[in-house]
Motif scaffolding. Structure first.
Motif, short mmCIF file in Angstrom:
data_model
loop_
_atom_site.label_atom_id
_atom_site.label_comp_id
_atom_site.label_asym_id
_atom_site.label_seq_id
_atom_site.Cartn_x
_atom_site.Cartn_y
_atom_site.Cartn_z
N GLY A 30 0.49 -1.39 0.23
CA GLY A 30 0.22 -0.31 -0.01
C GLY A 30 0.43 1.25 0.53
N GLN A 31 1.74 1.71 0.32
CA GLN A 31 2.83 2.19 0.56
C GLN A 31 2.84 2.93 -1.09
OE1 GLN A 31 5.48 2.71 3.80
NE2 GLN A 31 6.43 4.00 3.17
N GLY A 40 -5.65 6.79 -2.73
CA GLY A 40 -6.41 5.84 -1.57
C GLY A 40 -5.77 4.29 -1.82
N LEU A 41 -6.93 3.89 -0.43
CA LEU A 41 -7.08 2.55 -0.53
C LEU A 41 -8.06 2.09 -0.19
CD1 LEU A 41 -3.66 1.46 1.56
CD2 LEU A 41 -3.22 1.90 -0.89
N ARG A 61 -4.43 2.46 8.21
CA ARG A 61 -5.31 4.03 8.17
C ARG A 61 -4.11 4.27 9.63
NH1 ARG A 61 -9.10 7.17 7.76
NH2 ARG A 61 -7.10 8.69 6.81
N ASN A 62 -2.77 3.81 10.13
CA ASN A 62 -2.29 4.55 10.24
C ASN A 62 -0.78 5.09 9.08
OD1 ASN A 62 -3.10 4.29 12.87
ND2 ASN A 62 -1.76 2.81 13.51
N LEU A 63 -0.94 4.43 8.65
CA LEU A 63 0.18 4.50 6.99
C LEU A 63 -0.67 5.96 6.19
CD1 LEU A 63 1.74 3.74 4.96
CD2 LEU A 63 0.25 2.60 3.79
N ILE A 64 -1.21 5.91 6.02
CA ILE A 64 -2.53 6.76 5.81
C ILE A 64 -1.85 7.95 6.65
CG2 ILE A 64 -4.32 8.35 4.95
CD1 ILE A 64 -5.28 5.16 3.63
N ASP A 65 -2.12 7.92 7.58
CA ASP A 65 -2.58 9.67 8.98
C ASP A 65 -1.36 9.60 9.07
OD1 ASP A 65 -5.49 8.91 8.93
OD2 ASP A 65 -5.13 7.93 10.89
N ASP A 66 0.08 9.03 9.07
CA ASP A 66 1.65 9.29 9.62
C ASP A 66 1.54 9.77 8.11
OD1 ASP A 66 0.55 8.62 11.91
OD2 ASP A 66 1.61 6.76 12.06
N LEU A 67 2.19 9.53 6.68
CA LEU A 67 3.01 9.34 5.64
C LEU A 67 1.58 9.72 4.56
CD1 LEU A 67 4.91 6.14 6.03
CD2 LEU A 67 5.25 8.30 7.22
N PHE A 68 0.62 9.88 4.61
CA PHE A 68 0.03 10.25 3.35
C PHE A 68 -1.31 10.59 4.06
CE2 PHE A 68 2.40 6.45 1.80
CZ PHE A 68 3.43 6.82 1.44
N GLU A 72 -7.23 9.21 0.27
CA GLU A 72 -8.51 8.42 1.62
C GLU A 72 -8.40 7.36 1.75
OE1 GLU A 72 -11.50 9.91 -0.57
OE2 GLU A 72 -11.83 11.56 -0.05
N PHE A 73 -8.95 6.76 2.96
CA PHE A 73 -9.12 5.34 3.10
C PHE A 73 -10.35 4.62 2.79
CE2 PHE A 73 -8.54 1.86 6.59
CZ PHE A 73 -8.28 0.88 5.57
#
Length: 250
Positions: A30-31, A40-41, A61-68, A72-73
């Motif tokens: 995903g990253q 998004g994913l 959720r953490n991947l998106i919040d922390d890095l991107f 959108e999830f």
């Protein structure tokens, strides 16, 4: 504006689940997709957890919040109590409701907006009231009355089920006919104030025709064809190829 690409991670998770091992990494892939420009994913956590596991949701959720933070999830699923609890715990930006039986291998039809209007209105009201954007899986049939009922649920978008379109990979004349139907459905939905997503069996080859017929397209969610291409080109290059097919400048 070109459609956003959301990468569905279910096929990656299914491959991982063939062994009791942590690879391929769902969040790692995903990253890569997000680093290559995916918007998004998407995941579809089924009750039997045969691909995405409930334990995958928080790391994504953490991947998106922390890095991107601009990505959108999107969580897809049938709105039973377990799925709705997962949504409320995970807090995706978008919830796509599908009328799947839990035993189905994959989604294969849209909602019957007439027969299931009361259920959808209740669920959409619950989710939209908490700030989630809700999208409803819809057949690509230009039925204005059905689309009006979809709008009356309070949903923000529909997701056009493009399985029949993707199935015409070897009959271009039929693909053109179905793409035109999808375009008319999108036009009617857009007139009613609904945003347009699309998903199922979309590929680099068939996306450009769909984009031509559905200029209102806001997002495509793609898993199977994209994952298959990633086996050949790698995930990063595959995402770039699909973004170009959506009309994005890469």
């Amino acid at each position: 504006m070109p459609a956003t690409l959301s990468v569905n991670l279910n096929a990656i998770a299914m491959l991982r689940n063939r062994r009791d091992l942590p690879w391929p990494s769902v969040t790692g892939i995903g990253q890569q997709a997000l680093e290559a420009g995916a918007g998004g994913l998407t995941v579809h956590p089924r009750p039997d957890q045969r691909h995405i596991r409930f334990s995958d949701l928080k790391p994504i959720r953490n991947l998106i919040d922390d890095l991107f933070p601009h990505a959108e999830f999107n969580m897809e699923g049938y709105p039973n109590a377990e799925f709705l609890a997962l949504v409320e715990e995970t807090q995706p930006e978008q919830v796509t409701l599908v009328p799947d039986d839990p035993a189905q291998a994959t989604s294969d039809h849209g909602w019957d907006f007439r027969a299931q209007h009361a259920l959808l209105k209740e669920v959409v009201g619950r989710l939209a009231g908490q700030g989630f954007r809700v999208s409803l899986f819809a057949d690509g049939v230009p039925d204005r009355e059905a689309l009006e009922m979809a709008r009356e649920t309070g949903a923000a978008r529909i997701e056009l089920y493009t399985g029949p379109y993707g199935g015409c990979y070897d009959t271009p004349e039929r693909a053109e006919e179905i793409a035109a139907q999808l375009g008319e459905t999108a036009r009617l939905a857009s007139e009613l104030g609904l945003g347009i997503n699309a998903g199922h069996d979309l590929t680099v080859d068939n996306l450009p025709r769909l984009v031509r017929h559905v200029p209102q397209l806001a997002e495509v969610s793609i898993g199977h064809g994209l994952t298959a291409d990633a086996l050949i080109y790698g995930m990063s290059e595959t995402v770039r190829r699909f973004r170009r097919a959506c009309g994005q400048t890469v």
